[in-house]
Design an enzyme around this catalytic site. Structure first.
Site, PDB file in Angstrom:
ATOM      1  N   LYS A  32       8.054 -68.933 -61.860  1.00  0.00           N
ATOM      2  CA  LYS A  32       7.189 -68.623 -63.002  1.00  0.00           C
ATOM      3  C   LYS A  32       6.617 -69.875 -63.657  1.00  0.00           C
ATOM      4  O   LYS A  32       5.503 -69.871 -64.186  1.00  0.00           O
ATOM      5  CB  LYS A  32       7.955 -67.797 -64.038  1.00  0.00           C
ATOM      6  N   GLU A  84       4.386 -61.682 -72.251  1.00  0.00           N
ATOM      7  CA  GLU A  84       5.253 -60.533 -72.023  1.00  0.00           C
ATOM      8  C   GLU A  84       6.296 -60.953 -71.005  1.00  0.00           C
ATOM      9  O   GLU A  84       6.062 -61.869 -70.219  1.00  0.00           O
ATOM     10  CB  GLU A  84       4.441 -59.346 -71.475  1.00  0.00           C
ATOM     11  N   SER A 121      12.342 -66.589 -54.953  1.00  0.00           N
ATOM     12  CA  SER A 121      11.513 -66.851 -56.134  1.00  0.00           C
ATOM     13  C   SER A 121      12.314 -67.203 -57.376  1.00  0.00           C
ATOM     14  O   SER A 121      11.797 -67.848 -58.280  1.00  0.00           O
ATOM     15  CB  SER A 121      10.633 -65.637 -56.416  1.00  0.00           C
TER      16      SER A 121
END
Lengths: 280, 403
Positions: free
Chosen positions: B96, B118, B385
């Site tokens: 991210k 969010e 990830s």
């Protein structure tokens, strides 16, 4: 693209201009709190003083709406409201009222899933006059706006405090019926608009268009409605009306004998205040 | 359908990937979205922006992330050679941060002092809170109340980093509802606020901008694999919620026809139940949160609740570029149940000493299906990830081990 044939919306705004007063636009959510009560509320609006009616099409994810309208939509969906029911509700209203304009307001997904061509045909047949679809900016005009105009329905655009003079012509290009000025930067039922700033914004929009301008978002009381209406062609009240529905419900969230009178009573108070606004 | 000359040129100038994408937002936001698009185009063309990005990616994020040959895991499966792209080793513990860094540098260029985001699993929220701390920006994170409960460690991390975490109690209280609230905040505070979207979804230019920021995953993978094996991978596997880690890995290889690509959707309790989050397998095209894409919904166009054991995949939509890649057949979208992901979570932990995030465990689970069917010289790259530390409480609960 804009039709010159008279529509219920243009006829109503002409009549208001002739009377020398602003109009009252009332918003309710279709199917709130249940189908039968919602039809009774809709039927009572014109006599209570509504000049135009916005009928909300409930959606699970109303991104531009505050808590009051969100809750109204969820009540309606819980009660089984669908787009088919909403169109039937308009058709039913039209058997008794041929003059009061009805504008459907909501979000694009239920219309897209229903099918745009089928929706426009069915809406027109039911007696719908215009559409306000919050998540369709001019950049997406091909989706619904242009087909709607071709089908004889007014596509009413929202102009906002962030719509500057450079962008305003883009927003107004395919707008028909009236322009809906969003009086605050925010969601429905939030901050209270400043009547002076709103009047300036309306004047700015009117320098770009001959269409009437209605103002909404955050207008709750008869006094606020009158103050906003003084600087516009019409004022829109929504969250306060769906709140009147909510506070009339019993502990289980069902309609009571007070539900229809509560909404009609507030509309009458708003109408009286708005009708007292005289123009020079 | 004829194959296009390139799969990497999208979207068009209105943000469309085939029928998907677009800019379905309220007028209040439109001027800001156009300003963002202009600012991003200017930044892309500015060597100083790239240099700034590269500096922070190397020294703050810790890139490049390793490409690691998972030897024991590969031997256990008895087929393909499996490589893990170690995005979980990035600062903040997931991919991210790649995207957040780009957006925060862009917000600074645009002079926006307040950042909203969010978050589902909390990985994007943590990355956003981290970079806001680094650059002294105010940070507000919207998180579904259910997710606040199941991702408590990340909530505390965000608070430690100085972010305000607002639990969202509307709808199902998960990621979709957090995104609604973030959009409501943005409509209200658009003048000073930058909305840092965490995935390859939302109104144009977000899907392509977030993809561009994440594409470093695939670029590194290509050069690392060329160095280690002297050739391209044969297949790629990544989990898809909104789909940013997957787009980040896939985009670099879309025009290499020999590379088979698999996106893994969350099948929750099974595609034959209503409790899943597989928008492509179980949804239809619709419009939500600024874009057209595959969505989970009922016959009236009302959005239905997604379910996944992984909070990061628990969303009823998917990025529009994935929807397009599905429609044209370039990427195969498959799905993985909660139980399969839980099993993979444990296998990878025990064989490689790497605890994957539950999101990534969905991809690992499908590697466990696909790799045994491939020859030993087949090279399969899976995007790891995120790391699973945040999930140990949820996994313990599912395994009946109270912590």
């Amino acid at each position: 693209m804009t039709s010159t044939a008279p529509t219920r919306i243009s006829t109503r705004f002409k009549a208001l201009a002739a009377e020398g007063r602003p109009g009252l636009v009332t918003f309710i959510t279709a199917g709130d709190p249940d189908g039968a009560t919602s039809r009774a509320i809709l039927a009572a609006l014109p006599a209570a003083g509504a000049d135009l009616i916005e009928l909300g099409m409930p959606f699970t994810d109303p991104m531009a709406d505050g808590p009051a309208v969100q809750a109204a939509g969820l009540r309606a969906l819980k009660g089984g409201q669908t787009l088919v029911h909403t169109l039937e509700m308009v058709a039913d209203f039209r058997t008794r009222d041929a003059a009061t304009p009805i504008v459907l307001m909501g979000y694009y997904n239920p219309i897209y899933v229903y099918g745009v061509a089928r929706f426009l045909a069915d809406a027109r047949a039911a007696g719908v006059d215009g559409l306000i679809v919050v998540d369709l900016p001019p950049e997406e005009d091909d989706e619904l706006c242009i087909p709607a105009l071709a089908a004889g329905l007014d596509f009413i655009r929202l102009a906002t405090p962030t719509t500057d003079d450079k962008r305003l012509p883009t927003v107004l290009t395919h707008t028909a019926g009236f322009v809906y000025y969003v009086s605050i930067t925010g969601i429905t039922g939030a901050a209270t608009p400043d009547a002076n700033l709103v009047a300036q914004a309306v004047a700015r929009i009117k320098s770009h268009t001959d269409l009437p301008v209605a103002v909404g978002f955050g207008v709750k009381t008869p006094a606020q409605a009158a103050a906003i209406a003084a600087g516009a062609d019409a004022v829109v009240v929504g969250s306060a009306l769906v709140e009147a529905v909510r506070t009339s419900l019993d502990a289980d969230g069902r309609a009571t004998a007070q539900t229809v009178p509560a909404v009609a009573g507030l509309v009458a108070d708003l109408s009286q205040a708005v009708r007292a606004v005289k123009r020079g | 359908m004829n194959a296009p000359n390139s799969y990497r040129t999208g979207p068009d100038d209105r943000g469309h990937f085939g029928i998907h994408g677009g800019r379905f937002v309220a007028e209040t936001l439109m001027p800001q979205i156009l300003a963002l698009e202009a600012a991003y185009e200017a930044a892309k063309a500015d060597p100083a922006f790239k240099a700034e990005m590269d500096g922070y990616l190397a020294h703050y994020v810790g890139r490049p992330s390793p490409l690691y040959y998972a030897e024991r895991f590969s031997e256990h499966l008895g087929g393909a050679k499996v490589y893990l792209k170690r995005e979980e080793l990035n600062h903040t513990g997931s991919h991210k941060v790649n995207n957040v860094l780009g957006q925060i540098l862009l917000a600074r260029r645009m002079g926006k002092p307040r950042i909203i985001a969010e978050t589902g699993a909390g990985q994007h929220g943590v990355a956003t809170a981290t970079l806001c701390a680094r650059f002294g920006l105010k940070c507000v994170v919207y998180m579904g109340a259910v997710d606040v409960e199941r991702q408590k460690p990340n909530v505390f991390r965000m608070q430690m980093l100085g972010a305000e975490v607002i639990p969202v109690t509307s709808g199902a209280c998960t990621l979709k509802d957090a995104m609604n609230e973030a959009l409501r905040d943005w409509v209200t505070n658009v003048a000073d606020t930058f909305y840092c979207i965490g995935t390859v979804a939302g109104p144009h230019p977000y899907p392509s901008m977030v993809r561009d920021f994440q594409s470093i995953i695939g670029r590194e993978t290509r050069s690392q694999l060329m160095e280690m094996e002297g050739r391209l991978p044969d297949s790629l596997v990544a989990a898809v919620g909104g789909g940013s880690n997957a787009m980040g890995l896939f985009h670099e290889f879309l025009d290499d026809p020999s590379v088979e690509i698999f996106g893994v959707e969350a099948a929750g309790r099974g595609l034959d139940t209503k409790e899943h989050a597989a928008s492509i397998a179980g949804g239809r095209p619709g419009v939500l949160h600024g874009n057209r894409t595959y969505l989970l919904m009922d016959g009236d166009g009302q959005i239905t609740e997604a379910h996944s054991i992984s909070a990061g995949l628990d969303y009823p939509g998917i990025g529009p570029e994935h929807s397009w890649l599905n429609d044209i057949g370039r990427v195969k979208y498959i799905s993985c149940t909660d139980d399969e992901a839980l099993a993979a979570f444990q296998v990878l932990s025990k064989l490689e000493g790497i605890i994957p995030a539950l999101e990534s465990a969905h991809a690992v689970a499908k590697v466990m299906d696909l790799a045994p069917q491939r020859p030993k010289d087949h090279i399969m790259v899976v995007n790891l990830s995120g790391r699973g530390d945040k999930d140990i409480f949820a996994v313990a609960e599912h395994l009946g081990a109270g912590l």
